[in-house]
Scaffold this motif. Sequence first.
Motif, PDB file in Angstrom:
ATOM      1  N   TYR A  51     -53.237  48.331  94.967  1.00  0.00           N
ATOM      2  CA  TYR A  51     -53.874  47.021  94.830  1.00  0.00           C
ATOM      3  C   TYR A  51     -54.331  46.467  96.178  1.00  0.00           C
ATOM      4  O   TYR A  51     -55.459  46.013  96.337  1.00  0.00           O
ATOM      5  CB  TYR A  51     -52.905  46.047  94.158  1.00  0.00           C
ATOM      6  CG  TYR A  51     -52.483  46.518  92.807  1.00  0.00           C
ATOM      7  CD1 TYR A  51     -53.366  46.468  91.754  1.00  0.00           C
ATOM      8  CD2 TYR A  51     -51.233  47.055  92.595  1.00  0.00           C
ATOM      9  CE1 TYR A  51     -53.008  46.921  90.509  1.00  0.00           C
ATOM     10  CE2 TYR A  51     -50.863  47.512  91.349  1.00  0.00           C
ATOM     11  CZ  TYR A  51     -51.753  47.441  90.309  1.00  0.00           C
ATOM     12  OH  TYR A  51     -51.407  47.900  89.084  1.00  0.00           O
TER      13      TYR A  51
ATOM     14  N   VAL B  96     -58.671  32.786  89.054  1.00  0.00           N
ATOM     15  CA  VAL B  96     -57.279  32.852  89.510  1.00  0.00           C
ATOM     16  C   VAL B  96     -56.712  31.479  89.851  1.00  0.00           C
ATOM     17  O   VAL B  96     -55.578  31.381  90.280  1.00  0.00           O
ATOM     18  CB  VAL B  96     -57.134  33.769  90.738  1.00  0.00           C
ATOM     19  CG1 VAL B  96     -57.387  35.204  90.350  1.00  0.00           C
ATOM     20  CG2 VAL B  96     -58.031  33.336  91.859  1.00  0.00           C
ATOM     21  N   ALA B 115     -56.248  34.335  85.024  1.00  0.00           N
ATOM     22  CA  ALA B 115     -55.699  35.628  85.438  1.00  0.00           C
ATOM     23  C   ALA B 115     -54.647  35.363  86.499  1.00  0.00           C
ATOM     24  O   ALA B 115     -54.976  34.937  87.607  1.00  0.00           O
ATOM     25  CB  ALA B 115     -56.798  36.540  85.991  1.00  0.00           C
ATOM     26  N   ILE B 117     -52.734  36.947  88.892  1.00  0.00           N
ATOM     27  CA  ILE B 117     -52.507  38.228  89.564  1.00  0.00           C
ATOM     28  C   ILE B 117     -51.721  38.017  90.843  1.00  0.00           C
ATOM     29  O   ILE B 117     -51.799  36.970  91.482  1.00  0.00           O
ATOM     30  CB  ILE B 117     -53.828  38.976  89.855  1.00  0.00           C
ATOM     31  CG1 ILE B 117     -54.860  38.034  90.464  1.00  0.00           C
ATOM     32  CG2 ILE B 117     -54.357  39.601  88.619  1.00  0.00           C
ATOM     33  CD1 ILE B 117     -56.161  38.709  90.749  1.00  0.00           C
ATOM     34  N   ASP B 118     -50.976  39.053  91.212  1.00  0.00           N
ATOM     35  CA  ASP B 118     -50.022  38.959  92.312  1.00  0.00           C
ATOM     36  C   ASP B 118     -50.736  38.752  93.642  1.00  0.00           C
ATOM     37  O   ASP B 118     -50.197  38.150  94.556  1.00  0.00           O
ATOM     38  CB  ASP B 118     -49.180  40.242  92.346  1.00  0.00           C
ATOM     39  CG  ASP B 118     -47.999  40.098  93.277  1.00  0.00           C
ATOM     40  OD1 ASP B 118     -47.531  38.966  93.430  1.00  0.00           O
ATOM     41  OD2 ASP B 118     -47.553  41.100  93.835  1.00  0.00           O
ATOM     42  N   TYR B 123     -57.770  38.285  96.268  1.00  0.00           N
ATOM     43  CA  TYR B 123     -58.902  38.367  95.341  1.00  0.00           C
ATOM     44  C   TYR B 123     -59.950  37.319  95.695  1.00  0.00           C
ATOM     45  O   TYR B 123     -61.149  37.603  95.734  1.00  0.00           O
ATOM     46  CB  TYR B 123     -58.383  38.184  93.917  1.00  0.00           C
ATOM     47  CG  TYR B 123     -59.440  37.943  92.870  1.00  0.00           C
ATOM     48  CD1 TYR B 123     -60.082  38.998  92.257  1.00  0.00           C
ATOM     49  CD2 TYR B 123     -59.783  36.649  92.499  1.00  0.00           C
ATOM     50  CE1 TYR B 123     -61.049  38.770  91.302  1.00  0.00           C
ATOM     51  CE2 TYR B 123     -60.749  36.422  91.552  1.00  0.00           C
ATOM     52  CZ  TYR B 123     -61.379  37.481  90.956  1.00  0.00           C
ATOM     53  OH  TYR B 123     -62.337  37.245  90.016  1.00  0.00           O
ATOM     54  N   ARG B 180     -49.601  34.711  95.340  1.00  0.00           N
ATOM     55  CA  ARG B 180     -49.945  34.378  93.959  1.00  0.00           C
ATOM     56  C   ARG B 180     -50.177  32.882  93.867  1.00  0.00           C
ATOM     57  O   ARG B 180     -49.297  32.082  94.210  1.00  0.00           O
ATOM     58  CB  ARG B 180     -48.797  34.804  93.064  1.00  0.00           C
ATOM     59  CG  ARG B 180     -49.126  34.843  91.593  1.00  0.00           C
ATOM     60  CD  ARG B 180     -47.862  34.953  90.791  1.00  0.00           C
ATOM     61  NE  ARG B 180     -47.301  36.292  90.806  1.00  0.00           N
ATOM     62  CZ  ARG B 180     -47.470  37.160  89.813  1.00  0.00           C
ATOM     63  NH1 ARG B 180     -48.144  36.824  88.760  1.00  0.00           N
ATOM     64  NH2 ARG B 180     -46.945  38.349  89.878  1.00  0.00           N
TER      65      ARG B 180
END
Lengths: 167, 386, 98
Positions: A51, B96, B115, B117-118, B123, B180
């Motif tokens: 990731y 996010v 979403a 996401i970690d 992102y 996050r």
Amino acid sequence: MNELLFQLFGAIAVAGALGMVLNLRNVVAGALSLVATMVALGAIYVMLEAYLVGVLQILVYAGAIVVVFLFVVMLLNLRDQALGEGRQWFTKTVAVLAGVGVLVLFLGVLPAAFSAPADLEAGFGGYRHVGALLFTDYVLAFEVTSLLLLAAMVGAVILAKRRTDGS
Amino acid sequence: MTIVLLKLIFIVAVIVAGMLPLITWTERKQSAVMQDRIGANRADILGITALGLLHPAADVLKLFSKEDFVPEGANRVLHLLAPVIAIVPPILMLAVIPYGGTYRFGESSLSLVVADIDWGMLYVFAVGSIATYGAVIAGWSSNNNWALLGSMRASAQMISYEVTMGLSLVGLFMVAGSLRLTEIAAFQDQSFRLLGFLLHFGWVQGELLPFGLDLLRLPMWGIFLQPLGFVLFLTCLMAENKRPPFDAPEGDSELIAGYHMEYSGMRFGLFYTAEFLEVPVIGALIATLFLGGWSIPFLSQETIITFVGAGFGEGFATGLCMLLHVASFLVKVVFMIWLQMAIRWTLPRFRYDQVMDLCWKTMLPLSLANVFATGVVVLWVEGLLP
Amino acid sequence: MIEQAVALSGILFAIGAVGALVRRNVIVVLMCIELMLNAVNLALVAFSRQWGDPAGQVFVLMVIVVAAAEVAVGLGIVIAIFRNRESVNVEDASLLRW
């Protein structure tokens, strides 16, 4: 589903790479095909459970490195121009043949199937996992890359700087 | 699946369809107020102007009815592609951003983020870095030297400020201990004693501070823990947005309109929409990272559910809590929009070399110092310093 | 999936290598080198997934740093050559070639 997406992104990556190499006239369009390759590769990394690497791929390659390429193209104001790519056709044919030959050999020795992938611990490929490794086992390499970046930065500035002393 | 779609539709409806037209109106009206004018009041239907609220509709009608012009010698495909690339990243970022916490309704629980996401902030950075291409391709494909100059400025400015943007948040990540966005928002849903460090280091003995100083509390918001990070991050985001005072890439007085000067009709409208859309997205990001996200200061979710739930039942209390949190988030977003508008209409444009100097010579060293100082303080508070 | 990833990495590396040999525009040559580095990254990530060892991903980060440094210096050289020769054709920068 995942397999199909993987192949789709793989096809985008190959198409982008071919688009960059085969686009003889327009450097900017070539660079944008390279961006497509980079983004597709970022998606593939995420599918391979990497990731942090996947996001950094998009952030650094697509978001910064290719933009620097485009910046230089614009700085030099390179419009569509043929660069006399037609010369040296013999060398080029040999190069293409050699490349394709090596590729065929490589795909030939590549086994049809690897053994089943290893079981992954939780958080594999996340920023905590990779970051912890980066700052413990590989901290020397990490520090050395900072020196490399410094050297590159100084080098780039000196190379691109105009001489002001008149020489 | 349906729930995710509903969450998506909600945030897009509120930010894109709801706030966007209002922002174009606010831009005109607030500038009018600040410049002592009456402002947008000409668009009317049968004489009803409705405070200028009809102007967004008039804008859209005008942009759609204009000629779609592609200049001579332009690269048609890239010219078409550029506005699309410009408008996609801010919409993707909305995915996010949490606009509410996690709520339990009986067996099921509802988390108000599309979403979760970690690596949410990574992102956001990655998607934001793609936005550079919109400006770069627009200028290059227009076959116009002014546009080319504009997109060169845009690419240099956006890449430079991305570096500081990332570094200015590292301190916050160290304090919150996560990338996050939901965790960062939830982390800020608590409060701390302003003088609590006296007790922590044992400089004042006892359980409580004397003289009622215990009552001096602040919500644990990023802006109080990382004030320098807040200023740097807001500045970087405004520079990424390329609105004044960072609009050197457009530079009306020297570059005419910069990278989108050869655009007309709705293609120009897309660039403009992207620019305006980034304002609430920036507001939402800052609200989540530095202003406590959906949290209400000094009023935790348990308190609301305990007090209201005693009288009206737990389901009602949770629903009310959810509404209050979403409202709190939207209030913070609106405040940040107002702040950006005020900055935009107060400061004159930086000269281009000043933009670059500000980034590399002032903000980058400051953000590095912030990272270092935060690291030292975090280690000190945790008692890990030798 | 792993074998496909490795095959894809081989294909991308071959495209990059052929492009670097065939193209004469020095900016495209640099981009082809980037493509080859990316192909290697893909192989590293694939093997990292295969053996469940994140060290491969750390190497990828190092490669990305090297690529960034290489681009900075490489494009600096391109700009310097363009100032002197008004060209980005690699064949025009052949002064020291035998």
